[in-house]
Design an enzyme around this catalytic site. Structure first.
Site, PDB file in Angstrom:
ATOM      1  CB  SER A 238      -0.909   0.032   1.244  1.00 30.11           C
ATOM      2  OG  SER A 238      -1.851  -1.009   1.233  1.00 30.11           O
ATOM      3  CB  SER A 276      -1.944  -1.892  -3.600  1.00 28.41           C
ATOM      4  OG  SER A 276      -1.104  -0.870  -3.109  1.00 28.41           O
ATOM      5  CG  ASP A 278      -2.038   1.969  -4.334  1.00 27.78           C
ATOM      6  OD1 ASP A 278      -1.268   1.651  -3.413  1.00 27.78           O
ATOM      7  OD2 ASP A 278      -2.158   1.317  -5.379  1.00 27.78           O
TER       8      ASP A 278
END
Length: 349
Positions: A238, A276, A278
């Protein structure tokens, strides 16, 4: 602590940096860290984690809010507070960063800090929206032990200053891994000049914890890099990106700017993996918004949408994000943690 990228002779982008090349180049912005680095028992469990606090200004953040926005590039994350940020377009607390399972503790600590500073909350006025972002540091940190407590969040806020922020394996970045190497906290800034008279600053701070060695576009920066073979196995990971500016933007305009942080992230090699988180959180210090007023109207100044300055802000967001990620790598040091795991620093020399 390692060197910033530019100390290795590597220049990212075309725009010039602020004096500190840090998010604290945006006037009034403060950053503080609390780092946990110690064994928890004799069975190999280890606290390798921490908390990072970003304060838009030194005043009362609840009474004097700032315009804000957030943008999710990929939503595999456990943040708090972003729904209200996007609904109202304002930020009324510090932005706090930590590890995934410590979001509740950091939220609680930040709430305690804000309640102590604002007796009216929950009594004579409404509640407060606390913003916390996270990345998973479980390769180095024994995350199930929940070593971070509410007091660590409060301490991180109290340590915040306008000095150049510490980077690398500090605060929330202590246990983070980026492209298989040691990641963590990174920061950078850009200066935009308009009509040779007006200057705006864009500052970025990242918590980097994403990507595999094969994803990293290292040859963009070091044509003949020689790296250690022992990197951490690939994970989706991340990244939390915090963007600050003093440019007078509406929440909608700010959203347009922070979307360009994804360009800087992509330039390093990320493709916003399935697992992830983000996430970008942005704010502008150009004006503060009083918590309470009897006025029916408010007047604000904001940039014209079609002025060339908007394109410069877009470029600044992309450049500062890219360099902040690389600074998180260049500033980090080889770190050991739970069960003897070791994550090596990336060598830019």
């Amino acid at each position: 602590m390692g060197k910033k990228l530019r100390e290795h002779g590597i220049i990212v982008g075309k725009l010039r940096t602020g004096d500190k090349n840090c998010i604290t180049d945006v006037d009034g912005v403060q950053v503080g860290h609390i780092t946990l680095d110690y064994p928890l028992n004799e069975q190999g469990d280890y606290a390798c984690t921490g908390v990072t606090a970003i304060l838009p200004h030194s005043g009362n953040l609840f009474e004097q809010k700032v315009t804000a926005a957030s943008y999710v590039l990929n939503g595999f994350g456990k943040t708090t507070g972003l729904v209200q940020v996007n609904e109202l377009g304002i930020l009324e607390s510090p932005i706090m960063l930590t590890n995934t399972l410590s979001v509740p503790a950091v939220t609680q600590g930040t709430l305690q800090y804000m309640l102590e500073a604002n007796e009216a909350i929950g009594k004579t006025t409404g509640t407060i929206n606390i913003v916390v972002g996270e990345c998973n540091d479980s390769h180095l940190n024994s995350i199930r032990h929940c070593a971070v407590t509410p007091k660590h969040a409060i301490e991180a806020i109290h340590t915040a200053s306008t000095d150049t922020a510490a980077e690398g394996a500090v605060g929330a970045g202590k246990g983070m891994v980026c492209f298989g190497y040691k990641g963590g906290i990174g920061s950078a800034s850009r200066i935009i000049t308009v009509n040779e008279a007006i200057q705006y600053t864009v500052g970025c701070l990242v918590l980097s914890n994403f990507g595999s060695k094969d994803d990293f576009l290292a040859t963009h920066y070091i044509p003949k890099q020689q790296q250690a073979a022992n990197t951490v196995a690939p994970t989706d990971g991340s990244i939390i990106i915090v963007l600050a500016t003093n440019a007078p933007l509406s929440s909608r305009q700010l959203l347009r700017v922070i979307k360009r942080c994804g360009i800087g992230l992509g330039r390093t090699g990320s493709h916003f993996s399935h697992g992830s988180g983000d996430i970008v959180i942005g704010f502008t210090t150009a004006r503060t918004i009083a918590h309470k007023t009897d006025g029916l109207f408010e007047t604000r100044t904001q940039l014209r949408e079609d002025h060339p300055v908007m394109n410069h802000l877009f470029a600044a967001a992309a450049e500062a994000t890219e360099e902040a990620i690389l600074n998180s790598l260049s500033q980090a040091e080889t770190t050991s943690g739970r069960n003897g795991h070791v994550v090596h620093a990336y060598r830019f020399d």
